[in-house]
Design an enzyme around this catalytic site. Structure first.
Site, PDB file in Angstrom:
ATOM      1  CG  LEU A   1      -1.987  -1.047   1.320  1.00  0.00           C
ATOM      2  CD1 LEU A   1      -2.918  -0.776   2.498  1.00  0.00           C
ATOM      3  CD2 LEU A   1      -2.791  -1.067   0.039  1.00  0.00           C
TER       4      LEU A   1
ATOM      5  CG  ASP B   1       9.001  -0.318   4.702  1.00  0.00           C
ATOM      6  OD1 ASP B   1       9.335  -1.360   5.307  1.00  0.00           O
ATOM      7  OD2 ASP B   1       7.950  -0.233   4.063  1.00  0.00           O
TER       8      ASP B   1
ATOM      9  N   GLY C   1       3.832  -3.148   9.370  1.00  0.00           N
ATOM     10  CA  GLY C   1       3.454  -4.347  10.130  1.00  0.00           C
ATOM     11  C   GLY C   1       3.158  -5.503   9.204  1.00  0.00           C
TER      12      GLY C   1
ATOM     13  CE1 TYR D   1      -2.816  -7.801   8.992  1.00  0.00           C
ATOM     14  CE2 TYR D   1      -4.750  -8.831   8.025  1.00  0.00           C
ATOM     15  CZ  TYR D   1      -3.896  -7.761   8.130  1.00  0.00           C
ATOM     16  OH  TYR D   1      -4.114  -6.636   7.373  1.00  0.00           O
TER      17      TYR D   1
HETATM   18  C1  15L Z   1      -5.836  -7.497   4.307  1.00  0.00           C
HETATM   19  O1  15L Z   1      -5.882  -7.054   5.447  1.00  0.00           O
HETATM   20  C2  15L Z   1      -4.543  -7.858   3.665  1.00  0.00           C
HETATM   21  O2  15L Z   1      -3.489  -7.026   4.099  1.00  0.00           O
HETATM   22  C3  15L Z   1      -4.623  -7.849   2.164  1.00  0.00           C
HETATM   23  O3  15L Z   1      -3.480  -8.528   1.676  1.00  0.00           O
HETATM   24  C4  15L Z   1      -5.910  -8.489   1.619  1.00  0.00           C
HETATM   25  O4  15L Z   1      -5.862  -9.830   1.796  1.00  0.00           O
HETATM   26  C5  15L Z   1      -7.119  -7.854   2.283  1.00  0.00           C
HETATM   27  O5  15L Z   1      -7.004  -7.815   3.674  1.00  0.00           O
HETATM   28  C6  15L Z   1      -8.449  -8.523   1.926  1.00  0.00           C
HETATM   29  O6  15L Z   1      -9.193  -8.881   2.823  1.00  0.00           O
HETATM   30  O7  15L Z   1      -8.725  -8.650   0.734  1.00  0.00           O
END
Ligand code: 15L
Length: 263
Positions: free
Chosen positions: A16, A35, A72, A136
């Site tokens: 992003l 970063d 992150g 996550y």
């Molecule tokens: C997220 O939080 C991820 O960072 C991204 O890679 C996508 O998988 C996205 O969600 C999603 O739900 O499409």
């Protein structure tokens, strides 16, 4: 725009960040990037290292007006990695903001903080109760909760964005509902860093998709008026649809990944 805020973007070299930073610069913002590593052709005000490094974060915050915190783990990962990067990293950033007198934080949360919520008749509000789908997703709910603590106890102004699927194009049927275009992401960040947006706000990070089932209301209330719609990709995406795709749970495929296993 008179005197746009000077921004720090953490995770500036991630999927992003590397799309957002040039768009913000084009829109007239001065941006400092932080970063773990930067691409070879990266230019501008760059800081290299971890968002868990207290001293580095203090230097990164020096002189900025607002932070866009993207750094992150952005997918499922082992528990220790998630804790370190997403929980310790977010605390280091928020605590650093208080010390540096930087009030505004845009927190990249995720739909996976509420990934186990099932589709229902009415649109889901952006403050839908936590129901993470993964370590996550849990770390994003923890980050939201921590940020709210810093709003209530330390006077920070935080816009927490439950990002859907922020990509150049939606890649599957679920994403026809959950997609946020890269330009809408820039519009959302521009709205969120406005100093007149104060206190705590939770918003969905999606475009004005015809097939959306998450509410745009809280975003519109802070001045986020998305302009893109995934419908232009629908025919192509539907032609390649996977009949087993999970489309009725917020978190889609994350809801079936074994906990702690990178997906
Ligand atoms: C997220 O939080 C991820 O960072 C991204 O890679 C996508 O998988 C996205 O969600 C999603 O739900 O499409």
């Amino acid at each position: 725009m008179n005197n746009p805020p000077h921004l720090l973007v953490t995770g500036s070299a991630g999927a992003l960040g590397r799309e957002l930073v040039p768009r913000l610069r084009e829109a007239g913002y001065r941006v400092r990037s932080l970063d773990l590593a930067h691409p070879q052709d990266a230019t501008g005000d760059l800081l290299t290292g971890s968002v868990t490094d207290v001293g580095l974060v203090a230097s990164a915050l020096d002189g900025v007006d607002a932070v866009v915190h993207l750094a992150g783990q952005s997918r499922e990962a082992p528990w220790e990695d998630v804790l370190q990067a997403n929980v310790q990293g977010t605390w280091t950033l928020l605590d650093g903001c208080v010390r540096a007198g930087v009030r505004k934080v845009v927190f990249a949360s995720s739909n996976h903080a509420v990934g186990m919520v099932r589709r229902r008749e009415e649109e889901l509000p952006a403050d839908e109760q936590f129901r993470p789908d993964s370590y996550y997703g849990w770390s994003k709910s923890a980050g939201e909760s921590l940020a709210r603590l810093f709003v209530d106890r330390a006077g920070l102004d935080v816009v927490s964005v439950r990002i859907g699927s922020c990509l150049a194009e939606p890649g599957n049927v679920r994403a026809l509902a959950t997609w946020m275009s890269l330009d809408d992401f820039r519009r959302l960040v521009v709205a969120a860093v406005d100093p007149e947006v104060t206190g705590w706000h939770s918003v969905w990070g999606i475009s004005r998709n015809t097939r959306r089932w998450w509410s745009l209301e809280a975003g519109e209330a802070i001045g986020y008026h998305p302009q893109d719609d995934s419908e232009q990709f629908a025919e192509h995406v539907l032609a390649a649809a996977d009949p087993d795709e999970v489309v009725d749970l917020v978190g889609g495929p994350f809801t079936a990944t074994p906990l702690g296993e990178p997906n």
